[in-house]
Scaffold this motif. Structure first.
Motif, PDB file in Angstrom:
ATOM      1  N   PHE A 100       0.855  -1.181   0.000  1.00 14.44           N
ATOM      2  CA  PHE A 100       0.000   0.000   0.000  1.00 14.44           C
ATOM      3  C   PHE A 100       0.890   1.228   0.000  1.00 14.44           C
ATOM      4  CE2 PHE A 100       0.655  -1.032   4.449  1.00 14.44           C
ATOM      5  CZ  PHE A 100       0.896   0.196   5.032  1.00 14.44           C
ATOM      6  N   TRP A 101       0.302   2.343  -0.317  1.00 14.19           N
ATOM      7  CA  TRP A 101       1.065   3.578  -0.287  1.00 14.19           C
ATOM      8  C   TRP A 101       0.269   4.632   0.462  1.00 14.19           C
ATOM      9  CZ3 TRP A 101      -1.383   1.708  -4.563  1.00 14.19           C
ATOM     10  CH2 TRP A 101      -2.335   2.524  -5.174  1.00 14.19           C
ATOM     11  N   VAL A 102       0.990   5.536   1.014  1.00 16.35           N
ATOM     12  CA  VAL A 102       0.382   6.608   1.796  1.00 16.35           C
ATOM     13  C   VAL A 102       0.761   7.928   1.142  1.00 16.35           C
ATOM     14  CG1 VAL A 102       0.312   7.745   4.043  1.00 16.35           C
ATOM     15  CG2 VAL A 102       0.512   5.261   3.914  1.00 16.35           C
ATOM     16  N   THR A 103      -0.225   8.756   0.906  1.00 13.02           N
ATOM     17  CA  THR A 103       0.034  10.101   0.410  1.00 13.02           C
ATOM     18  C   THR A 103      -0.229  11.063   1.548  1.00 13.02           C
ATOM     19  OG1 THR A 103      -0.919   9.334  -1.667  1.00 13.02           O
ATOM     20  CG2 THR A 103      -0.418  11.681  -1.502  1.00 13.02           C
ATOM     21  N   PHE A 114      -0.653  14.950   2.975  1.00 10.08           N
ATOM     22  CA  PHE A 114      -1.109  16.254   2.495  1.00 10.08           C
ATOM     23  C   PHE A 114      -0.730  17.368   3.458  1.00 10.08           C
ATOM     24  CE2 PHE A 114      -3.653  13.150   0.348  1.00 10.08           C
ATOM     25  CZ  PHE A 114      -3.699  13.636  -0.937  1.00 10.08           C
ATOM     26  N   PRO A 166       1.806  17.393  -1.580  1.00  6.29           N
ATOM     27  CA  PRO A 166       1.453  15.970  -1.571  1.00  6.29           C
ATOM     28  C   PRO A 166       2.675  15.097  -1.865  1.00  6.29           C
ATOM     29  CG  PRO A 166      -0.150  17.234  -2.817  1.00  6.29           C
ATOM     30  CD  PRO A 166       0.967  18.173  -2.497  1.00  6.29           C
ATOM     31  N   ARG A 211       4.107  10.978  -1.868  1.00  5.26           N
ATOM     32  CA  ARG A 211       3.698   9.567  -1.815  1.00  5.26           C
ATOM     33  C   ARG A 211       4.791   8.730  -1.151  1.00  5.26           C
ATOM     34  NH1 ARG A 211       1.422   5.401  -6.452  1.00  5.26           N
ATOM     35  NH2 ARG A 211       2.600   3.633  -5.697  1.00  5.26           N
ATOM     36  N   SER A 226       6.411  -1.429   0.878  1.00  8.32           N
ATOM     37  CA  SER A 226       6.579  -2.621   0.051  1.00  8.32           C
ATOM     38  C   SER A 226       6.410  -3.887   0.878  1.00  8.32           C
ATOM     39  CB  SER A 226       7.969  -2.627  -0.584  1.00  8.32           C
ATOM     40  OG  SER A 226       8.112  -1.504  -1.402  1.00  8.32           O
ATOM     41  N   ARG A 243       7.904  -6.702   2.181  1.00 14.74           N
ATOM     42  CA  ARG A 243       9.207  -7.286   2.480  1.00 14.74           C
ATOM     43  C   ARG A 243       8.983  -8.346   3.548  1.00 14.74           C
ATOM     44  NH1 ARG A 243      11.576  -1.234   2.823  1.00 14.74           N
ATOM     45  NH2 ARG A 243      12.120  -0.985   0.653  1.00 14.74           N
ATOM     46  N   SER A 245      11.743   0.597  -5.571  1.00 22.22           N
ATOM     47  CA  SER A 245      11.517   1.354  -4.347  1.00 22.22           C
ATOM     48  C   SER A 245      12.775   1.453  -3.497  1.00 22.22           C
ATOM     49  CB  SER A 245      10.407   0.686  -3.550  1.00 22.22           C
ATOM     50  OG  SER A 245      10.775  -0.623  -3.248  1.00 22.22           O
ATOM     51  N   ASP A 261       4.372  11.864  -8.987  1.00 20.13           N
ATOM     52  CA  ASP A 261       5.461  12.463  -8.234  1.00 20.13           C
ATOM     53  C   ASP A 261       6.726  12.444  -9.084  1.00 20.13           C
ATOM     54  OD1 ASP A 261       6.463   9.918  -8.133  1.00 20.13           O
ATOM     55  OD2 ASP A 261       6.322   9.683  -5.969  1.00 20.13           O
ATOM     56  N   ARG A 272       5.414   8.005  -9.928  1.00 22.03           N
ATOM     57  CA  ARG A 272       4.363   7.222  -9.292  1.00 22.03           C
ATOM     58  C   ARG A 272       3.082   8.048  -9.206  1.00 22.03           C
ATOM     59  NH1 ARG A 272       7.470   5.765  -3.915  1.00 22.03           N
ATOM     60  NH2 ARG A 272       7.580   8.018  -3.996  1.00 22.03           N
ATOM     61  N   ARG A 273       1.996   7.382  -9.486  1.00 24.47           N
ATOM     62  CA  ARG A 273       0.711   8.072  -9.516  1.00 24.47           C
ATOM     63  C   ARG A 273       0.162   8.228  -8.106  1.00 24.47           C
ATOM     64  NH1 ARG A 273      -4.696   5.976 -12.562  1.00 24.47           N
ATOM     65  NH2 ARG A 273      -5.022   4.954 -10.580  1.00 24.47           N
ATOM     66  N   MET A 274      -0.443   9.351  -7.835  1.00 23.75           N
ATOM     67  CA  MET A 274      -1.108   9.518  -6.539  1.00 23.75           C
ATOM     68  C   MET A 274      -2.288  10.460  -6.690  1.00 23.75           C
ATOM     69  SD  MET A 274       1.722  11.759  -4.546  1.00 23.75           S
ATOM     70  CE  MET A 274       2.397  13.250  -5.235  1.00 23.75           C
ATOM     71  N   ARG A 275      -3.254  10.219  -5.839  1.00 26.18           N
ATOM     72  CA  ARG A 275      -4.467  11.010  -5.909  1.00 26.18           C
ATOM     73  C   ARG A 275      -4.313  12.240  -5.026  1.00 26.18           C
ATOM     74  NH1 ARG A 275     -10.467   8.792  -4.415  1.00 26.18           N
ATOM     75  NH2 ARG A 275     -11.601  10.622  -5.107  1.00 26.18           N
ATOM     76  N   VAL A 276      -4.699  13.383  -5.562  1.00 29.86           N
ATOM     77  CA  VAL A 276      -4.540  14.626  -4.804  1.00 29.86           C
ATOM     78  C   VAL A 276      -5.852  15.406  -4.696  1.00 29.86           C
ATOM     79  CG1 VAL A 276      -2.079  14.898  -5.238  1.00 29.86           C
ATOM     80  CG2 VAL A 276      -3.717  15.772  -6.896  1.00 29.86           C
ATOM     81  N   ALA A 317      -3.475   9.880   2.685  1.00 31.38           N
ATOM     82  CA  ALA A 317      -4.320   8.930   1.966  1.00 31.38           C
ATOM     83  C   ALA A 317      -3.579   7.609   1.907  1.00 31.38           C
ATOM     84  CB  ALA A 317      -4.629   9.435   0.559  1.00 31.38           C
ATOM     85  N   ASN A 363      -3.433   4.172  -0.095  1.00 32.18           N
ATOM     86  CA  ASN A 363      -3.886   3.644  -1.387  1.00 32.18           C
ATOM     87  C   ASN A 363      -4.906   4.586  -2.023  1.00 32.18           C
ATOM     88  OD1 ASN A 363      -2.254   1.504  -0.977  1.00 32.18           O
ATOM     89  ND2 ASN A 363      -3.822  -0.061  -1.183  1.00 32.18           N
ATOM     90  N   ASP A 364      -4.630   5.867  -1.940  1.00 30.68           N
ATOM     91  CA  ASP A 364      -5.459   6.919  -2.518  1.00 30.68           C
ATOM     92  C   ASP A 364      -6.821   7.072  -1.837  1.00 30.68           C
ATOM     93  OD1 ASP A 364      -3.500   7.623  -4.281  1.00 30.68           O
ATOM     94  OD2 ASP A 364      -4.269   6.387  -5.921  1.00 30.68           O
TER      95      ASP A 364
END
Lengths: 402, 341
Positions: free
Chosen positions: A206-209, A211, A215, A217, A221, A223, B37, B64, B68-72, B299, B301-302
């Motif tokens: 998963f990824w965290v953005t 704010f 923004p 990201r 991963s 692992r 990564s 970014d 990598r794509r990200m929602r804003v 966020a 996973n967006d």
């Protein structure tokens, strides 16, 4: 015994610092560029590696025999030379000169992880200590709840190996036949087999953005891995009168960080272990005399481990290790309360010389333990050190592409 | 004849398929250098993240510097969210603060006008809005507030007007949009009382006037007046006691709503005033003012995580007039996570 070990360590360090016999600035033929050879049919033979770089046409040249003490070619071939792509007549040299090629005497090429000295002798300069069998001898001072013991000696041995999977996404690590024996008083531990694995995922789980600010990201991963340890014996741990036999330990692990080959990692693991603790108990028999008997307690260890291994240089000469482990030991005959067992170790290993390409390293370890499960000394702590030499066998060169 | 018909059919099929092809949005190959990564150098650097690549992204997304794509940008009007936070309440005398953990969830669905339409409906629904605060009355009771569905419908008109049936008809411009709102299936359990006491907001309906007249719902100022009926039930094991509370088109409300275009920030200010008639106690005036702030802080996973603060001052509703009409402050602060948005 202790004094002789210490002297050996000092000698090893001195040799390591002195740096050996090398350090001659001569060009070196590369392993990857093609080699051609010229032969006059009467004993003269030259190896050539001609490359054009930055407008300069240079042919590096070398022979094929090791130089003797008198600086002349001996009859011994250099080891592991690449074969000639072509063997051409001696007149080829004149043609090359006419074409503008300049000649420069060079050291012959060496395979990855090896180098040649001025005489053309081949020797290993990088070591993959995660693929080896080792023997070690150490000075082993310790301090525990019963007092201090500064004159102890310890020996150890062990095997470890690993395998990188397809596309370097999986790594399987094996260890076994791993033991330590400390003298005066006798104490030993032995592990029959251990395995753990890592997975390196391209896609983040998963990824965290965030704010807060622009923004940004952050990828998390996968692992994840797992491990198993089986048939581990500790005889008189911490100078007690107990014997601990761990049947099996199973755990899942998460590499908080690792490099692309997963050789360097910092890992959190959690799992459980099952085993028996054999305690020597002294009681009084029916006739009023003291009598020793063995009490067997089966335990379950929920365990947590945090640690890592780090190669501090590309050649694999410096290794740092950290291991923290803790468990709340539950005895099957009394599940109501947990007995805490905690261990910590910080290790450093430095390859200072190699004998016949088998590395000899200085090994330093500082470790500590706290245990509540040993009946003769409840709430026992211990701090100990190790300083000595390790002799490693069959350690290959460091793999490329790290 | 049949040949002509066949020809026409083929022509239509051809025209239709051509038109369809012309309107299909084909995926665009985006020359983005994905990199490992572990920090390996990208094969192609940020220069490859071209304007074309950004344009090929869905609305509300960006790239970014590593491609990598990200929602804003987000849409707080359309989400399924869960939340957790601290709920504090205190009486008007500030004598004792009651602290509780609040957990909740709810679904919000909304649509808005495209902007080019002369008239359309702006719809929004809240479904299963539920808040639970365990641990009331020393851990014995649970406070719960839930509404089955609440719907709001505002008629957007580019030039709002009222037509009077005179001869000829007279059209009068008006400075607001007209809409309606209803909610059914509200239920409330109180921390002071056990679960045999429940208050049901059977129905609420309001006539709405919206003054900012935007086609979108990012900003609105709504005044409303409406009807409200609450049924209180209390069981003692053998019988059920009932109480009735009624606002016969006397429930007035005002709400100002503002959210940023990217949906990261949201502000809502509301006020209610309602003379209510109770079968035990006669007429009582109820009122409240409230403020709510939300901000997307991260966020996963967006899917956005918002920090929020909500405050309210006003009358606390208690069934059967327990303790009389109480006034006090309530504050809720916590995080919400949209599982779908």
């Amino acid at each position: 015994m202790t004094r002789s070990l210490f002297a050996t360590c000092v000698a090893g360090l001195w040799i390591g610092f002195s740096g050996g016999v090398l350090a001659v600035e001569r060009p070196v033929m590369t392993w990857d560029d093609p080699i051609e050879c010229v032969d006059d049919g009467a004993g003269r033979f030259m190896r050539l590696q001609c490359t054009q770089k930055e407008g300069r046409k240079v042919c590096l040249t070398s022979g094929r025999f090791v130089l003797g003490d008198d600086g002349k070619e001996s009859e011994a071939y250099m080891e592991d030379l690449r074969s000639c792509g072509k063997v051409q007549p001696w007149e080829r040299l004149e043609e090359l000169k006419k074409e503008g090629w300049q000649f420069s005497e060079a050291l012959a090429e060496a395979p990855e992880g090896f180098a040649r000295d001025e005489s053309g002798r081949l020797f290993q300069v990088t070591f993959d200590l995660r693929n080896r069998f080792h023997l070690g001898a150490y000075w082993n001072p310790l301090l525990d709840s019963d007092g201090e013991e500064l004159g102890r000696t310890q020996f150890d041995f062990g095997w470890r190996a690993y395998e990188l999977g397809y596309s370097r996404k999986e790594r399987d690590n094996y260890r076994g036949i791993e033991g330590r024996v400390a003298l005066e008083p006798l104490e030993f531990s032995f592990l029959a087999f251990g395995y753990d694995s890592n997975v390196n995922s391209d896609e983040p789980v998963f990824w965290v953005t965030t704010f807060i600010g622009p923004p940004t990201r952050w990828d998390v991963s996968a692992r994840l891995g797992w491990g198993i340890r089986t048939l581990k014996v500790d005889y008189h741990p911490m100078r007690s009168k107990s014997v601990e036999f761990e049947n099996v330990a199973l755990y899942g692990s998460w590499d908080i960080a690792h490099n692309s080959s997963m050789a360097n990692y910092f890992r959190l693991a959690a799992g459980f272990a099952v085993g028996q603790l054999f305690n020597e108990v002294v009681g009084v028999n029916s006739e009023g005399a003291e009598e020793a008997s063995v009490e067997t307690r089966v335990y379950l260890d929920p365990l947590v481990m945090l640690g890592g291994e780090f190669e501090l240089d590309d050649a694999g000469l410096h290794h740092l290790g950290l291991n923290l482990a803790g468990s709340a030991r539950l005895m099957f005959d009394d599940f109501s309360s947990a007995l805490w067992v905690a261990k910590a170790a910080l290790t450093y290993e430095w390859v200072v010389l190699a004998v016949n390409d088998q590395p000899v390293s200085v090994y330093v370890e500082a470790s500590g333990q706290y245990r509540e499960d040993l009946p003769d000394v409840p709430q026992k702590y211990e701090a100990r050190g190790l300083l000595g030499l390790r002799f490693s066998f069959w350690a290959p060169p460091q793999p490329g592409g790290e | 004849m049949s040949r002509v018909l066949m020809h026409d059919v083929l022509a239509w099929v051809l025209v239709a398929s051509t038109a369809a092809c012309a309107t299909v949005e084909r995926p665009v190959a985006v020359p983005i250098a994905e990199v490992a990564s572990e920090g390996a150098e990208p094969e192609a650097g940020p220069s490859t993240i071209t304007t074309t690549a950004l344009q090929a992204l869905p609305k509300g997304y960006t790239l970014d510097e590593r491609g990598r794509r990200m929602r804003v940008a987000f849409d707080p009007g359309n989400r399924f969210r869960v939340h957790a936070g601290w709920h504090g309440s205190v009486g008007r005398d500030f004598a004792e603060v009651e602290n509780a953990l609040e957990l909740g969830f709810g679904v919000q669905l909304a649509s808005e006008c495209e902007g080019h339409e002369a008239q359309c409906w702006k719809l929004s629904h809240d479904v299963l809005e539920t808040q639970v605060r365990p641990g009331g009355a020393g851990g014995r009771h649970v406070a719960l507030t839930s509404t089955l569905i609440r719907g709001r419908y505002v008629r957007f008109a580019r030039h709002p007007s009222v037509t009077l049936p005179t001869s000829p008809p007279l059209t009068l411009p008006i400075p607001f949009h007209i809409g309606g709102q209803f909610s059914v299936g509200g239920a409330q359990l109180f921390p002071q009382l056990d679960a045999s006491n429940v208050s049901l907001e059977v129905f609420r309906g309001d006539l709405l006037l919206e003054f900012l007249r935007r086609p979108t719902r990012h900003r609105s100022l709504i005044l409303g007046i409406g009807f409200r009926y609450v049924l209180d039930l209390a069981g003692d094991g053998s019988s059920v006691r009932t109480g009735h509370t009624l606002a016969p088109f006397t429930a007035m409300s005002a709400e100002f709503h503002m959210e940023s275009g990217d949906g990261l920030n949201l502000l809502e200010i509301s006020a209610d005033f309602a003379p209510m008639w109770r079968d035990m106690g006669g007429w009582q005036n109820w009122y409240s003012v409230g403020l709510q702030l939300e901000r997307v802080v991260a966020a996963v996973n967006d899917l956005p995580i918002r920090g929020f603060v909500a405050g309210r001052y006003g009358t606390r509703y208690l069934p059967f007039g327990i303790g009389g009409a109480q006034e006090g402050f309530e504050v809720l602060a916590g995080l919400s996570w949209s599982l779908v948005e």
